[in-house]
Design an enzyme around this catalytic site. Sequence first.
Site, PDB file in Angstrom:
ATOM      1  N   LYS A  60      18.968 -19.638  -8.024  1.00 35.43           N
ATOM      2  CA  LYS A  60      17.584 -19.187  -8.200  1.00 35.43           C
ATOM      3  C   LYS A  60      17.266 -18.057  -7.221  1.00 35.43           C
ATOM      4  CE  LYS A  60      15.724 -23.723  -9.616  1.00 35.43           C
ATOM      5  NZ  LYS A  60      14.624 -24.712  -9.435  1.00 35.43           N
ATOM      6  N   GLU A 106       8.501 -26.111  -6.552  1.00 36.70           N
ATOM      7  CA  GLU A 106       7.803 -25.012  -5.892  1.00 36.70           C
ATOM      8  C   GLU A 106       6.321 -25.326  -5.825  1.00 36.70           C
ATOM      9  OE1 GLU A 106       7.701 -21.560  -9.176  1.00 36.70           O
ATOM     10  OE2 GLU A 106       9.731 -22.215  -8.746  1.00 36.70           O
ATOM     11  N   HIS A 143       8.858 -31.801 -16.096  1.00 33.52           N
ATOM     12  CA  HIS A 143       8.093 -30.999 -15.135  1.00 33.52           C
ATOM     13  C   HIS A 143       6.750 -31.706 -14.943  1.00 33.52           C
ATOM     14  CE1 HIS A 143       6.280 -26.914 -13.850  1.00 33.52           C
ATOM     15  NE2 HIS A 143       5.322 -27.799 -13.795  1.00 33.52           N
ATOM     16  N   ARG A 191      -2.609 -21.155  -6.212  1.00 27.84           N
ATOM     17  CA  ARG A 191      -3.692 -20.568  -7.012  1.00 27.84           C
ATOM     18  C   ARG A 191      -4.272 -21.638  -7.928  1.00 27.84           C
ATOM     19  NH1 ARG A 191       1.221 -19.387  -9.851  1.00 27.84           N
ATOM     20  NH2 ARG A 191       1.162 -20.557 -11.800  1.00 27.84           N
TER      21      ARG A 191
END
Length: 454
Positions: free
Chosen positions: A158, A288, A208, A292
């Site tokens: 990544k 991660e 996820h 925001r």
Amino acid sequence: MFSRILVANRGEIAVRIIRTCREMGIRTVAVCSEADRSALHTQIADEDVCIGPAPSRDSYLSILAILSAARVTGAEAIHPGFGFLSENPTFARICAKCGIALIGPSEKAMLLMGDKATARQTAKAAGVPVVPGSEGSLANVEEALATAEAIGYPVLVKAVAGGGGRGMRVAETPEALHSAFPLARAEARACFGDDRLYLEKYLLRPRHVEIQVLADRHGTCLSLGERDCSLQRRNQKLCEESPSPVLDADLRRRMGEAAVRLCRAVDYEGAGTVEFLLASDGHFYFMEMNTRIQVEHPVTEMVTGLDLIREQIRVAAGEPLGYGQDDVRFEGHAIECRINAESADRGFLPCPGTISVLHVPGGPGVRVDSAVYQGYTVPPYYDSLLAKLIVHARTRPEAVARMRRALGEFLIKGVDTTVEFQLDLLRTPEFNSGEYDTGFVTRFLDNRESRSGA
Ligand code: MV4
């Protein structure tokens, strides 16, 4: 409290922010590009400033133009929304220097979480589980090979500056890693101007699951529960829900506590999202953190009853949240489907154009966050999100039925949309049972294409 806020964004999120400001008695300044003079956000704000030509880099990404607009209109705070400048630490630093409050976390938190290798190390140090992988970034291919040897294949390379899945490569063998490494490096340099890479064990078919957090500057940091975002296509989320069909109260509590530990470690302030991969064996790993407000925040708003934009503004103005973890209650089930101006049967090709007919669904438990209207022309310069359709009901099956009903009411003519595709997804046994993972949409699309002979 602020008396005037500049909204440094466009589309549905700009409209969403303006709506909350109005309820709070705060005046709003919209900024728009030359292509957005007739956009809804430009029309509904108290004031508007045209900040440049259509391309984002000359308007919504121009720090100088946006700060000038804030200066001339006397805005005391800027809400960046998502995308554009929302996670830009340079913008955060310059706002602070100019004495303008940026509604979001500090420059420091953005820097620590924006570098995905540092974020991993910070998480690990805070006692948050991370996927087995490299310590920091990799100096060269030999270090990558040695790390992979230690953790076992398959591995995923990544980009440190990446995020959201851009610039990732899977390697099943040392030979594959040997050739993937320089390719990933070149890609990272071209995409982000930063060629540092890191490596993780590649998990098979994870889910996820992300945790919404909210923190004030007085020591309160809360988990607002999870959103399951496993239904994605090429790193674009299609549909999100809360609660996750696979979390129990114990796992929810442990993931929430891990997210809060990470936020406390970086003195986080405001709303943020900690993304985890949830393996099929029930182990979860930090992936991660997004510093925001996110596109899918309404799902959390529906189950918690909170207005996250309002909480962001209050916290940025220095107010304490005024409630604790035990006061956060979850009620019912919420689902969001993203409606894009895209042709699903042409590989999701964006489809800008004029909306000739528009009928928006309504009725019990239905919310639509959008910035389109009948007669509006969707410009080709920006992302193709037309609307977010969110439903809330007491149980998951009721929410699914409600989403089907609401999607069936949606009438959009003049541009191709993903409404029909969302209906197809909702009809699958995997979605209905809740047993889907991050690979499901790709498998579904591959099946569909082979059936149609494409
Ligand atoms: C992973 C993974 C498996 N193992 N990392 C994709 C988005 C970016 N944020 C990270 N992604 C992934 N990271 C490890 N170690 C699988 C994915 C992944 C994925 C993650 C979330 C949602 C959809 C996805 C689709 C493919 C791969």
